[in-house]
Design an enzyme around this catalytic site. Sequence first.
Site, PDB file in Angstrom:
ATOM      1  N   SER A   1       6.379  20.136  19.181  1.00 14.03           N
ATOM      2  CA  SER A   1       7.741  20.802  19.189  1.00 14.03           C
ATOM      3  C   SER A   1       8.536  19.658  19.650  1.00 14.03           C
ATOM      4  CB  SER A   1       7.736  22.078  20.322  1.00 14.03           C
ATOM      5  OG  SER A   1       8.890  22.722  20.084  1.00 14.03           O
TER       6      SER A   1
ATOM      7  N   ASP B   1       4.937  30.892  13.099  1.00 16.97           N
ATOM      8  CA  ASP B   1       5.557  30.297  14.186  1.00 16.97           C
ATOM      9  C   ASP B   1       7.003  30.748  14.174  1.00 16.97           C
ATOM     10  OD1 ASP B   1       7.376  28.660  15.688  1.00 16.97           O
ATOM     11  OD2 ASP B   1       5.915  26.774  15.431  1.00 16.97           O
TER      12      ASP B   1
ATOM     13  N   HIS C   1       3.394  29.288  17.736  1.00 18.56           N
ATOM     14  CA  HIS C   1       3.991  27.903  18.401  1.00 18.56           C
ATOM     15  C   HIS C   1       3.132  27.734  19.405  1.00 18.56           C
ATOM     16  CE1 HIS C   1       7.333  25.033  18.345  1.00 18.56           C
ATOM     17  NE2 HIS C   1       7.335  24.910  19.604  1.00 18.56           N
TER      18      HIS C   1
END
Length: 287
Positions: free
Chosen positions: A152, A229, A265
């Site tokens: 991320s 995600d 995620h």
Amino acid sequence: MAGLELISKNRCFDGEVRKYSHFSVSTKCNMTFNIYLPDVALTNKEKVPVLFYLSGLTCNEDNMITKGGALPYLSRERIALVTPDTSPRATGIDGEDDDWELGTGAGFYVDATQEPWSAHYKMYSYMQLEIQQLIFESFSIDSSRVSIFGHSMGGHGALVLSLRNPGYYKSVSAFAPICHPSTSNWGQKQFTAYLGLNKDDWAEYDASELVKRYDGPPLPILLDQGDCDQFYSSKQLQPSHFVIATKSSNTAIELEDRMQPGYDHSYWFIQTFMEEHIAFHAKHIRS
């Protein structure tokens, strides 16, 4: 190990996980990191390659090393792992703990130029210059065999560091990285606060912009994204922008981008593909 304070050490997978604290000249505060050292490095029998892992928003130095599932594969490959913190902490900046997307846990791997952040939020310099030199001086690590990866915000950081330092990293990989921060809410908010309104300054920390002008040796990149995600769906990550920029730039980037059906995620996603990422880096870090 001048300047390093050992906080803890634990035996794990034919090596040790150690946590250290030190005062950073970049961030002007105490910083912590974890390091996994296989036995051959602990006994100084061998200088081993090293992987640096950059974590995402709200995380610290512990998230990946405790939840990522990397250590058995690193042990097998005899590769060290360093997991730094994601930002300075307890600097006294007003409001630094008020917003999970800005300040504590959200350093974004940039060198801030705007007040009040510029006094402490120098995470690019900390990552590229300070902590790596500290690791090379303090442990049995081969400074010529370095790779980097992240998740991320940390995937964004890994891409930026590798693209801005051609030839330094043997390989880079990312789980669900923020790929075009200049055009997403995750990026515009932080860049405005840390860097100001000049978008030329933003481009220096934007992988989809940097890759267009990459002028270095071949750089292998592995990018994994889950199609469930929520941040991918809300266009915070925009991996397609990076893929298009890479393929249209005619640079020496060797990109493998993979869309993983059903994954989100979380660290469950990261755990699932961690072995493949370690194998990817092991291949290139020893070449």
